[in-house]
Design a protein around this motif. Sequence first.
Motif, PDB file in Angstrom:
ATOM      1  N   HIS A 535     -45.511  -4.603 -52.584  1.00 32.15           N
ATOM      2  CA  HIS A 535     -45.606  -5.374 -51.336  1.00 32.15           C
ATOM      3  C   HIS A 535     -45.705  -6.863 -51.616  1.00 32.15           C
ATOM      4  CE1 HIS A 535     -46.284  -1.536 -49.310  1.00 32.15           C
ATOM      5  NE2 HIS A 535     -47.209  -1.274 -50.228  1.00 32.15           N
ATOM      6  N   GLU A 538     -43.981  -9.469 -48.931  1.00 32.81           N
ATOM      7  CA  GLU A 538     -44.499  -9.560 -47.568  1.00 32.81           C
ATOM      8  C   GLU A 538     -45.586 -10.626 -47.509  1.00 32.81           C
ATOM      9  OE1 GLU A 538     -43.946  -4.839 -46.412  1.00 32.81           O
ATOM     10  OE2 GLU A 538     -45.933  -5.736 -46.615  1.00 32.81           O
ATOM     11  N   ASP A 542     -46.742 -10.132 -41.852  1.00 33.94           N
ATOM     12  CA  ASP A 542     -46.032  -8.850 -41.961  1.00 33.94           C
ATOM     13  C   ASP A 542     -46.994  -7.708 -42.319  1.00 33.94           C
ATOM     14  OD1 ASP A 542     -43.707 -10.183 -41.417  1.00 33.94           O
ATOM     15  OD2 ASP A 542     -43.165 -10.444 -43.533  1.00 33.94           O
ATOM     16  N   LEU A 543     -47.965  -8.004 -43.190  1.00 37.51           N
ATOM     17  CA  LEU A 543     -48.933  -6.975 -43.549  1.00 37.51           C
ATOM     18  C   LEU A 543     -49.778  -6.561 -42.350  1.00 37.51           C
ATOM     19  CD1 LEU A 543     -50.161  -8.358 -47.008  1.00 37.51           C
ATOM     20  CD2 LEU A 543     -48.795  -6.299 -46.613  1.00 37.51           C
ATOM     21  N   ARG A 546     -47.550  -4.530 -39.973  1.00 34.78           N
ATOM     22  CA  ARG A 546     -47.314  -3.182 -40.469  1.00 34.78           C
ATOM     23  C   ARG A 546     -48.568  -2.315 -40.342  1.00 34.78           C
ATOM     24  NH1 ARG A 546     -47.649  -1.013 -45.477  1.00 34.78           N
ATOM     25  NH2 ARG A 546     -48.112  -3.024 -46.429  1.00 34.78           N
ATOM     26  N   LYS A 549     -48.868  -1.253 -36.700  1.00 37.86           N
ATOM     27  CA  LYS A 549     -47.905  -0.221 -36.349  1.00 37.86           C
ATOM     28  C   LYS A 549     -48.352   1.153 -36.884  1.00 37.86           C
ATOM     29  CE  LYS A 549     -43.089   1.022 -36.665  1.00 37.86           C
ATOM     30  NZ  LYS A 549     -41.927   1.093 -37.507  1.00 37.86           N
ATOM     31  N   GLU A 550     -48.814   1.157 -38.161  1.00 37.50           N
ATOM     32  CA  GLU A 550     -49.301   2.416 -38.722  1.00 37.50           C
ATOM     33  C   GLU A 550     -50.490   2.953 -37.943  1.00 37.50           C
ATOM     34  OE1 GLU A 550     -50.173   1.629 -42.746  1.00 37.50           O
ATOM     35  OE2 GLU A 550     -48.075   1.515 -43.416  1.00 37.50           O
ATOM     36  N   ASP A 553     -49.162   4.343 -34.558  1.00 34.60           N
ATOM     37  CA  ASP A 553     -48.427   5.592 -34.804  1.00 34.60           C
ATOM     38  C   ASP A 553     -49.393   6.754 -35.044  1.00 34.60           C
ATOM     39  OD1 ASP A 553     -46.071   4.246 -34.550  1.00 34.60           O
ATOM     40  OD2 ASP A 553     -45.729   4.000 -36.719  1.00 34.60           O
TER      41      ASP A 553
END
Length: 599
Positions: A535, A538, A542-543, A546, A549-550, A553
């Motif tokens: 990673h 990034e 961005d981290l 992400r 989003k995780e 989800d």
Amino acid sequence: MEIQYVYMKKRAEFGRQCNFTDRQAELHVDVTPDESIGKSFVEKNPVDMSVQCSQAMSEHEVNTERFETETRGINHIEGGWPKDVNPAEIEQVMRFRKKVEKDELYMQTIQQLGSVMEHCIKQNNAVNIYEEYFSEVEVDQGEEVPSAKTINVFRDPNEIKRSVTNLSWYPDGARKLAVAYSTIEFQKASSETSLDSYIWDIENPNKPELTLKPVSPLVCLEYNPKDPHILIGSCYNGQIAFWDTRKGSQPCDTTPIEHSHRDPAYKTIWLHSKTGTECFSASTDGQVLWWDTRKLGEPTEQLVLDLAKKGDINNAQGASVLEYEATLPTKFMVGTEQGAVISCNRKAKTPQEKIVSTFTGHHGPVYALQRNPFFPKNFLTVGDWTARIWSEDIRESSVMWTKYHMAYLTDACWSPIRPSVFFTTKMDGTLDVWDLLLKQNDPVLGLQVCDESLHSLRIQDQGRYIACGSSSGTTTLLQLSDSLYTLQRNEKTLVTAMFERETKREKILESRHREMRLKERGKSSADKDDHEEDHGGEDDEDLVARAEKEFFDMIEAGKKEFEAKEQQMQQEAEEKRGNTPEKDDSSEKRDEENGEKNK
């Protein structure tokens, strides 16, 4: 009918020896049976009779008045001179002596006493009453079973009982015992609680020899090893005071409260100095203060127990016990409320260098800390449910320790005569005696001293007597058996080998643990580098995106799984009722037709 028989004897024969001879029996009275009297009696059948074969005894109780003894002394000075003779004038004394020596009665008395004195001197020269005939014979005490017996019990004379917080033996022989009393739990203290502490004569448990009257209850009281008339005491409010028993019950001097400790000063120890007036104290406020009893206006030196070595008293660890060995005058150790033991050096140049090392291993406050009198590198600590023996060469772990007891340990001390023997007290009122050469897992002797918890412990310098103080103000004096205060053959050599063996074992284990930690650290750092390479392109935004989003989800997947389970449960419930979807449609049609007919 009255039967009489008169024996006649001459007055001159009274007191003579009785001489008995054999002769035929003589009939003095013959009572014939009368049958008419028998008719007036009624036969009793059955007849009950009780027979007691044991000796008749009675029980009596007597309550005598308690006898109080008091010790008094006489200070004799030279006297007996006539009024006209001044003992300070040499001429008058010589003139009076010549006059007395010419008296015949004086000369006769001297001659009479001289022969008696000469006989005593010759007897002393002929027989040495202090000679030890079997001093070279070695007595093997190893087979004797360890034991102890109670010699005396000293009770707090006040109505409201307080805990025995500290004990101190008189330096010149086991004749006196200084006992400090205080209510440790601040919530239980009342205005009627006494502030006094006492000095007891071990032969007289009825009345204390001297009463000490501090400004606040004493939590520590220590005799001066160089002057047995001087005592130092630390109070519950943090002040330090000292007494001279020749001057009475009031303290000679007390530290001002603005320069004293902020919390109870739980330990005060005399220093090994030329003047014999220096001491130092420790408190749970995180300070160690040095004092000189000649001037208690302010401390001569100060140390803050901040392990970060910044001198911040807000981050300092509270001291619960102190340790000082006269053979190591610059070193001392402090036990803290956090379960650590801090090794310090007083002669360091800066305050940061005074804290040398730290030993951690207890889960609670350290209540006892003492170096072995024969091996100063090894020291004993008590905290939580165990007693531990440490070596200054190893800081990670103790070299030896006892098992975890069911009751909390409160105090401990080494035997001053035997290097392998130490003593511990517990909250269930038990005194345990440990001998490392005989047993290492269990004590060689366990004594139930009292039903209350034992709070303090002190052994006399000769190792024969040991005093235990309880939470109810009772001090119990015990005498140990000969095997517990007699040095065994090759004991020092065996204890030295045992301590060296255990220290070496702990060093090997410590090096092994250090290698394992280094391997784990290297593995974790390698995993971290691989993760950063994956990673590496990034940036922070961005981290974060992400990660969000995780997270969402995961929430959506959980909601879907929950809805699927809920729907499945509803279907199973409907199937159990016997209601299928087709039956539901026909029932709806019937309801509509019935509604049209009603219209």
